[in-house]
Design a protein around this motif. Structure first.
Motif, short mmCIF file in Angstrom:
data_model
loop_
_atom_site.label_atom_id
_atom_site.label_comp_id
_atom_site.label_asym_id
_atom_site.label_seq_id
_atom_site.Cartn_x
_atom_site.Cartn_y
_atom_site.Cartn_z
N THR A 209 0.88 -1.18 0.05
CA THR A 209 -0.07 0.20 -0.01
C THR A 209 0.89 1.11 -0.09
O THR A 209 0.61 2.20 -0.73
CB THR A 209 -0.96 0.03 1.30
N ILE A 210 1.96 1.20 0.71
CA ILE A 210 2.96 2.37 0.67
C ILE A 210 3.39 2.61 -0.58
O ILE A 210 3.58 3.83 -1.08
CB ILE A 210 3.94 2.01 2.12
N THR A 211 3.85 1.68 -1.07
CA THR A 211 4.27 1.51 -2.42
C THR A 211 3.37 2.16 -3.30
O THR A 211 3.87 3.17 -4.21
CB THR A 211 4.86 0.28 -2.88
N ASP A 212 2.25 1.81 -3.33
CA ASP A 212 1.07 2.25 -4.39
C ASP A 212 0.89 3.72 -3.96
O ASP A 212 0.80 4.49 -4.94
CB ASP A 212 -0.12 1.29 -4.21
N TYR A 213 0.96 4.10 -2.72
CA TYR A 213 0.68 5.46 -2.42
C TYR A 213 1.81 6.44 -2.95
O TYR A 213 1.76 7.77 -3.66
CB TYR A 213 0.62 5.76 -1.11
N PHE A 214 3.10 6.01 -2.71
CA PHE A 214 4.25 6.57 -3.18
C PHE A 214 3.88 7.04 -4.65
O PHE A 214 4.37 8.03 -5.20
CB PHE A 214 5.45 6.16 -2.98
N CYS A 215 3.95 5.80 -5.46
CA CYS A 215 3.64 6.03 -7.05
C CYS A 215 2.60 6.96 -7.23
O CYS A 215 2.82 7.67 -8.52
CB CYS A 215 3.52 4.56 -7.42
N LYS A 216 1.50 6.87 -6.65
CA LYS A 216 0.20 7.71 -7.16
C LYS A 216 0.67 9.24 -6.69
O LYS A 216 0.46 10.16 -7.44
CB LYS A 216 -0.93 7.42 -6.31
N LEU A 217 1.14 9.44 -5.75
CA LEU A 217 1.35 10.82 -5.10
C LEU A 217 2.37 11.44 -5.97
O LEU A 217 2.57 12.91 -6.66
CB LEU A 217 1.87 10.99 -3.60
N SER A 218 3.34 10.81 -6.69
CA SER A 218 4.41 11.07 -7.63
C SER A 218 3.88 11.72 -8.85
O SER A 218 4.41 12.22 -9.72
CB SER A 218 5.47 10.04 -7.82
N ARG A 219 2.60 11.28 -9.20
CA ARG A 219 1.82 11.65 -10.50
C ARG A 219 1.25 13.15 -10.05
O ARG A 219 0.53 13.44 -10.96
CB ARG A 219 0.79 10.52 -10.99
N LEU A 220 1.13 13.62 -8.95
CA LEU A 220 0.65 14.93 -8.77
C LEU A 220 1.27 16.12 -9.98
O LEU A 220 2.40 15.79 -10.21
CB LEU A 220 0.83 15.44 -7.71
N PRO A 221 0.56 16.97 -10.10
CA PRO A 221 1.23 18.07 -10.98
C PRO A 221 2.70 18.36 -10.48
O PRO A 221 2.90 18.72 -9.16
CB PRO A 221 0.22 19.21 -10.95
N ALA A 222 3.66 18.73 -11.28
CA ALA A 222 4.94 19.24 -10.92
C ALA A 222 5.13 20.45 -9.81
O ALA A 222 5.86 20.38 -8.95
CB ALA A 222 5.68 19.53 -12.11
N GLU A 223 3.94 21.15 -10.04
CA GLU A 223 4.07 22.55 -9.16
C GLU A 223 3.76 22.05 -7.76
O GLU A 223 3.93 22.91 -6.84
CB GLU A 223 3.53 23.51 -9.93
N GLN A 224 3.12 20.84 -7.68
CA GLN A 224 2.59 20.61 -6.22
C GLN A 224 3.47 19.65 -5.59
O GLN A 224 3.33 19.57 -4.42
CB GLN A 224 1.29 19.66 -6.41
N ALA A 241 7.77 3.84 5.85
CA ALA A 241 8.42 3.15 4.95
C ALA A 241 9.69 2.84 5.68
O ALA A 241 10.53 1.61 5.30
CB ALA A 241 8.57 3.87 3.72
N VAL A 242 10.63 3.73 6.42
CA VAL A 242 11.88 3.55 6.87
C VAL A 242 11.78 2.57 7.76
O VAL A 242 12.44 1.56 7.98
CB VAL A 242 12.44 5.11 7.31
N LYS A 243 10.73 2.76 8.61
CA LYS A 243 10.49 1.67 9.77
C LYS A 243 10.47 0.11 9.29
O LYS A 243 11.01 -0.72 9.72
CB LYS A 243 9.27 1.94 10.70
#
Length: 824
Positions: A209-224, A241-243
């Motif tokens: 789930t954490i991996t999926d969240y990272f991938c989706k959030l990285s698709r936000l507009p660049a200015e965000q 993720a670190v833990k």
């Protein structure tokens, strides 16, 4: 247009030039201090109206200009693809009498037509967004089409341009991060929903789930992205993720790392620390594609990962035979970007280059050369020559960026590959206007480093440079000045060319404080062509700047020495800072110690010294030393009276050799016949006629080039001058000067500075003296010496001939009647 005389000397008004600049961007001098705001923002120094700058031209003199209008003929224009890839990333004469009238000329910065406002200078971008904003702002501020084109030309992504080779094969998609890969943009609402889920679920999030969240959030507009990375909920997700980082699969970790690249996560972020440690632990369980992809992501994040790279190199070493062509090229790219050269891979890299050389794309050839150059990897002459062979055959189809990378490696390897250099002269002049300033600098520097002079290339650079000069870093300006000075070339637009670069040196003075070696490089280049900007020299010779040079990674004492002494000799009216006497003494001793070990003992110099002593009467008549130690080469000094007789002056050697030795030649019948009649009994009149030609000339009377001269000089035998033999008790035989030298006796004498030259004194395969040696001869003449040269294309072949032939040649050179007329 002014008439240009080809191959002749004509008066010039700017050969010795001191610049006394009153503009706001001038160097600190005379104890004055720059205003605080200039120190904080020196780039703004040229955005306001400036007072005129005054150039003082010391003592006008002559200079030879070789002008070739055909150098401007247009060749096939570079394609738009070439223009898009043209960046070049970096990681290295007589002076008249003192009483001559001074001339003054004033100019304003606007009059040079070479200095676009510094508001158009492009700062180095830190992100794609900043880059786009900067470009947009500059294009809006640009007032002319020329400025717009310059901005577009100088704009490039220093992280992305070296990766252009990755576009040539689909295999690179699994080896590298492609920031141009199309992705579906995530809406802000979806992003908020994900962050809300992170806050609600807290510690119950699974690795998937954490991996999926990272991938989706990285698709936000660049200015965000910047706002997202600073959000507490995003940091909470990073902490999860670190833990639990050991629970993530390798593919999940790679996806998280790629998401961090898209989000431009700071390279020191704690999440990246944890990822690096985990990847170092897992490398041996990953496949080669994954290992290279992770290394590529670290490069995109601009994070230094020496531990990971060390493991990567060990991994590659073990799997070397399994490397595919794309994997090999990507590995060399990573080696270069990491600025590390694994010693145990050197031979394997060379063997792989030879294996795939004909299969590489031209962009891949450029990428390999750049990787080797950045990592300072040595390469054998054989492999470098093979690369150059291929490039010379396909240069027209190569992007300028890739070509510049090959030139960098050619320069680093000191490879004088004539076919490539000749092809460069055909292809590159037409491209110069579309090449960015760093690329032009590397092209120019390659030519000067290899001592290769091509007027077409240099003239094209000089024509394009003034309109681009505002984009020069301190390094670029210094290297341009050095290159033109080293090759002793002053272009048709020399005043505009030099004034624009000197003004840029003033603007970049704040950078020279950090890189003192570049200031000395530029000033020496100017000194070679007898130009001395007074305020910059005053700054460079100050105690504070000299102290800065001691902290440089380069040895700069010799450069300071050359500059300081040249100013003393050629600028007698200079009133600025000077080096302290103790420093001069220290450097002189260092230079002389080196000369005793490396220069005086060279066979061609030892032989000339010994024969001159034999011919003139002993060691007291010849001195093998450095008349000008700051020019770093030796001279054989000889003094002649005005009647042509040698004068003993070398008191030190005379005292050391109180007992005169028999240093003459044996008087045989054959020798006497040759000396009296001018030829041996066995020679025919036709052979004597052949010998009477000046050494280094062919049968048609034209001078041979050094390359051909090495083989052809004195092919018929040495010149036999009209000599006489004079017997003197105890001292052996001394060759008397011919009768013509004894006419018009005068009390004054002449000091000869004899130069035993070698190939390194000249441009490659030509008789064009390099700047340092032109400077030396000019200064020797200024000090009253008459310069006599034993050029290598004449003297080196004679070293294999008989002693008599060598003596005859020396007699012809030393007792030339024209020498005394020069002294008169």
């Amino acid at each position: 247009m002014a008439t240009v005389l080809i191959g002749r000397r004509f008066p010039r008004l700017s050969r010795v030039t001191t610049f006394s600049t009153t503009a706001k961007c001038k160097a600190e001098s005379g104890g004055s201090k720059s205003k605080p705001e200039k120190e904080e923002n020196p780039e703004m120094a040229n955005t306001r109206n400036e007072s005129a700058a005054t150039i003082q031209l010391l003592n006008p003199l002559d200079y030879r200009v070789l002008y070739n209008p055909s150098a401007y003929a247009k060749s096939k224009a570079a394609s738009p693809q070439h223009a898009a890839r043209n960046s070049g990333q970096a990681l290295g004469d007589t002076f008249t009498s003192p009483g001559a009238a001074q001339l003054q000329h004033t100019f304003g910065t606007a009059s040079s037509q070479a200095l676009p406002p510094l508001k158009n200078a492009l700062p180095k971008p830190k992100s794609k967004l900043l880059l786009e904003q900067t470009i947009s702002a500059q294009l809006s501020a640009a007032q002319t089409e020329e400025e717009v084109e310059n901005i577009k030309t100088e704009t490039y992504d220093s992280k992305e341009d070296p990766r252009m080779f990755q576009k040539g094969r689909p295999e690179y998609r699994s080896l590298s991060y492609d920031k141009f890969e199309p992705i579906e943009t995530l809406s802000l609402e979806e992003g908020d929903s994900i962050l809300q889920s992170v806050a609600v679920c807290k510690g119950s999030l699974s690795p998937g789930t954490i991996t999926d969240y990272f991938c989706k959030l990285s698709r936000l507009p660049a200015e965000q992205h910047a706002a997202l990375v600073s959000q507490p909920r995003f940091n909470t997700m990073c902490c999860y993720a670190v833990k639990n980082i050991e629970l993530f699969s390798t593919s999940d970790l790679i996806d998280i790392l790629k998401a961090c690249v898209r989000l431009v996560v700071p390279p020191t972020h704690p999440l990246l620390n944890a990822c690096e440690n985990e990847f170092c632990r897992r490398v041996w369980d990953m496949n080669l594609d994954q290992v290279l992809l992770v290394a590529d992501c670290w490069r995109c994040l601009e994070r230094s990962v020496p531990s990971y790279l060390s493991i990567l190199f060990s991994y590659a070493n073990m799997h070397w035979k399994d490397l595919t062509l794309p994997q090999f090229v990507q590995l060399v790219y990573i080696v270069g970007e990491g600025r590390r050269s694994p010693v145990d891979l050197t031979q394997k890299v060379e063997s792989m280059i030879l294996k795939y050389l004909n299969s590489f794309t031209l962009e891949e050839v450029g990428a390999i050369c750049l990787g080797l150059f950045k990592s300072l990897s040595g390469i054998s002459d054989h492999v470098m020559r093979k690369i150059a062979d291929r490039v010379s055959l396909q240069m027209e189809d190569m992007s300028t960026y890739a070509l510049v990378n090959v030139l960098k490696m050619l320069r680093y390897a000191r490879m004088d590959h004539l076919p490539l250099l000749k092809e460069l002269g055909k292809v590159i002049p037409a491209r110069i206007p579309t090449v960015n300033i760093q690329g032009i600098m590397h092209i120019t520097l390659t030519c000067s480093s290899l001592h290769y002079f091509d007027e077409g290339v240099m003239a094209a650079v000089a024509t394009a440079l003034p309109s681009k000069v505002a984009y020069c870093r301190c390094k670029d300006a210094a290297k341009f000045l050095w290159s033109f000075g080293c090759l002793d070339y002053e272009p048709p637009n020399e005043e505009e060319f030099y004034s624009s670069l000197i003004e840029q040196m003033h603007r970049k003075l704040h950078e020279f404080r950090k890189f003192p070696e570049h200031l000395l490089t530029g000033l020496l280049g100017l000194a070679f062509v007898k130009r001395y900007p007074e305020e910059l020299i005053d700054y460079a010779l100050r105690h504070e700047f000299v102290q800065k040079t001691r902290g440089s990674k380069y040895e700069l004492k010799k450069d300071l020495f050359t500059l300081g002494k040249s100013v003393e000799i050629e600028c007698p009216s200079y009133q600025g800072s000077r080096l302290p006497p103790q420093l001069y003494q220290e450097i002189t001793e260092m230079v002389l110690n080196f000369a005793e070990q490396e220069i005086y003992v060279r066979p061609e110099i030892v032989e000339a010294t010994s024969l001159l002593e034999s011919m003139l009467g002993g060691p007291e008549y010849v001195k093998n030393h450095m008349i000008l130690p700051h020019t770093r080469s030796s001279d054989l000094e000889v003094h002649l009276a005005m009647d042509g007789r040698p004068i003993p002056f070398n008191v030190k050697d005379l005292a050391a050799d109180k007992k005169l030795r028999d240093i003459g030649v044996s008087l045989t019948d054959d020798l006497m016949t040759q000396l009296i009649k001018g030829r041996s009994n066995s020679q025919s009149p036709m052979e004597v006629g052949n010998e009477a030609r000046t050494p280094g000339q062919d049968r048609g009377g034209e001078a041979q080039t050094p390359c051909a001269g090495d083989r052809a000089a004195l092919s018929g035998g040495a010149l036999i001058a009209d000599t006489r033999v004079q017997a003197e008790p105890k001292s052996g035989l001394v060759l008397k000067p011919p009768p013509s030298l004894t006419l018009n006796r005068q009390p004054r004498g002449v000091k000869l500075a004899i130069q035993v030259s070698n190939r390194n004194h000249y441009c490659y395969c030509s008789k064009r003296l390099l700047g340092l040696h032109r400077l030396k001869r000019r200064q020797l003449q200024q000090l009253g010496y008459v310069v006599v040269e034993f050029p290598f294309w004449e003297w080196f072949p004679l070293l294999k001939r008989t002693r008599l032939e060598k003596l005859s040649y020396l007699h012809y050179k030393v007792f030339d009647p024209a020498l005394l007329s020069k002294a008169g």
